[in-house]
Design a protein around this motif. Sequence first.
Motif, mmCIF file in Angstrom:
data_model
loop_
_atom_site.group_PDB
_atom_site.id
_atom_site.type_symbol
_atom_site.label_atom_id
_atom_site.label_comp_id
_atom_site.label_asym_id
_atom_site.label_seq_id
_atom_site.Cartn_x
_atom_site.Cartn_y
_atom_site.Cartn_z
ATOM 1 N N LYS A 22 28.594 50.016 47.522
ATOM 2 C CA LYS A 22 28.715 49.038 46.436
ATOM 3 C C LYS A 22 27.782 47.868 46.701
ATOM 4 N N GLU A 57 29.304 48.851 37.744
ATOM 5 C CA GLU A 57 30.734 48.511 37.744
ATOM 6 C C GLU A 57 30.849 47.060 37.276
ATOM 7 N N MET A 76 32.804 41.988 33.839
ATOM 8 C CA MET A 76 33.024 41.362 32.524
ATOM 9 C C MET A 76 32.207 42.128 31.486
ATOM 10 N N PRO A 77 32.678 42.168 30.234
ATOM 11 C CA PRO A 77 31.891 42.840 29.191
ATOM 12 C C PRO A 77 30.470 42.293 29.077
ATOM 13 N N THR A 106 40.145 48.829 35.733
ATOM 14 C CA THR A 106 41.332 48.317 35.058
ATOM 15 C C THR A 106 42.331 48.087 36.184
ATOM 16 N N TRP A 161 42.916 41.728 32.414
ATOM 17 C CA TRP A 161 42.236 42.602 33.381
ATOM 18 C C TRP A 161 42.799 44.032 33.370
ATOM 19 N N HIS A 211 38.696 45.127 28.014
ATOM 20 C CA HIS A 211 38.229 46.402 27.472
ATOM 21 C C HIS A 211 38.196 46.352 25.948
ATOM 22 N N TRP A 271 35.277 44.256 25.023
ATOM 23 C CA TRP A 271 34.026 45.005 25.201
ATOM 24 C C TRP A 271 33.772 45.895 23.980
ATOM 25 N N TYR A 280 42.433 50.414 39.468
ATOM 26 C CA TYR A 280 42.483 49.606 40.685
ATOM 27 C C TYR A 280 43.918 49.233 41.053
ATOM 28 N N SER A 317 38.477 37.621 46.147
ATOM 29 C CA SER A 317 38.219 36.989 44.833
ATOM 30 C C SER A 317 38.843 37.797 43.711
ATOM 31 N N LEU A 327 41.190 36.274 40.863
ATOM 32 C CA LEU A 327 40.739 36.333 39.466
ATOM 33 C C LEU A 327 41.767 37.009 38.561
ATOM 34 N N THR A 328 42.295 38.123 39.027
ATOM 35 C CA THR A 328 43.165 38.939 38.167
ATOM 36 C C THR A 328 44.640 38.575 38.325
ATOM 37 N N GLU A 343 42.094 49.044 46.681
ATOM 38 C CA GLU A 343 41.089 47.998 46.916
ATOM 39 C C GLU A 343 41.591 46.925 47.877
ATOM 40 N N SER A 347 39.200 44.912 49.337
ATOM 41 C CA SER A 347 37.955 44.148 49.441
ATOM 42 C C SER A 347 38.008 43.023 50.478
ATOM 43 N N ASP A 359 30.379 44.857 51.556
ATOM 44 C CA ASP A 359 29.795 43.704 52.259
ATOM 45 C C ASP A 359 28.930 44.077 53.455
#
Length: 232
Positions: free
Chosen positions: A13, A67, A70-71, A87, A96, A101, A104, A120, A128, A132-133, A163, A165, A212
Motif C-alpha cells: 500500500k 483505494e 474520499m469520493p 466500507t 464511512w 458511497h 460518490w 474494513y 488516523s 476519522l471514522t 486493519e 494500521s 508504512d
Amino acid sequence: MTTPWTDWDHVLKVDPDKELVAGETFDDVCATGTDAIEIGGTLDITAEKMERVIEACAKHDVPLYQEPSMPSVVVEDDALDGYLIPTVFNAGDVFWVTGAHKEWERIADIAWERTTTEAYIVLNDDASVAELTDADTDLTADDVHSYAKVAERLFGQDIVYVEYSGTLGDPDVVQAAQDGIDEATLFYGGGIHGYDAAYEMAQHADTIVVGDLLHDEGVDAVRETVKGAKEA
Ligand SMILES: CC(C)=CCC/C(C)=C/CC/C(C)=C/CC/C(C)=C/COP(=O)(O)OP(=O)(O)O
Ligand SMILES: O=P(O)(O)OC[C@@H](O)CO
Ligand SMILES: [Mg+2]
C-alpha cells in the motif's frame, strides 16, 4: 468484476502523501515482487498526489488499484486495474459505511466492472483511520469473527480487511476473522515490518498488506515481507 485478489499473498500500500526513502524510485517499488499495489492513505490525500503515483507505476506490469479515502480523490486512469473501496463495518459515523458511497455515485460515473468494496474492521484505536471514522475498536475476537461472517454472508462482501494500521495486530483476532468466512478473501494490514511478521500473519490471512514500511525503511525491507508472505 473479476477477483484477482484470490491469488494475492502480498499487497503493497503506497501512501501518496508520504515520501519514498531517499534514492528509491517507483521503478524500485514496482520491482519488490508484491502481487499488487494499492494506492491510498487516510490523511491529506488529493487526486493530484494519487495521479503522480499512478503515472510513476503505469509502465510496469504490477496490478495497480486505487483505494480512495474520499469520493473527491478518485481518478480515472487507464493504468488502473480497478478500485478497492473501503466500507468500515465498525465505523461510528455512517458516512464511512454507506454515506461516502452514496455521495460518490451522485457525483461520478462509476466504472462498476472495475470496482469492489473492502469490508474494513478497524482495530487500532490510535490510527488516523480509527479517529476519522469514529470506529468502535473495542472488539473481542468473537466480535471480529461475527463482523467477518456477516460481511460475507449478509452483505455479500468479497474482501474482508482486518486493519491494524500502524501496529501489529493479534494473530488470534485475525484467525477469528478467517474462521468467520468461507469464500471471501481476508486481507490483514498493520505493523508488518519484516519477514517474521509477514510469515506469521500470512498463516491467518489470505493476503497481507504492507504500508508504512515502504516509506520508513524502503524496498529491500518490503521484499523481505513478500518472501515471508510467499513462504507461509
Ligand atoms: C466512497 C469512496 C470513494 C470513498 C470512501 C471510502 C471510505 C469509506 C474510507 C474510510 C476509511 C479510509 C480512510 C480508508 C483509507 C485507507 C486506509 C485505511 C489507510 C490507512 O490509513 P492510516 O494508516 O490510518 O492513515 P495515515 O497513514 O494516512 O496516517
Ligand atoms: O502501514 P501499515 O502499518 O503497514 O498498515 C498497512 C495498511 O493496512 C494500512 O491501511
Ligand atoms: Mg498509515
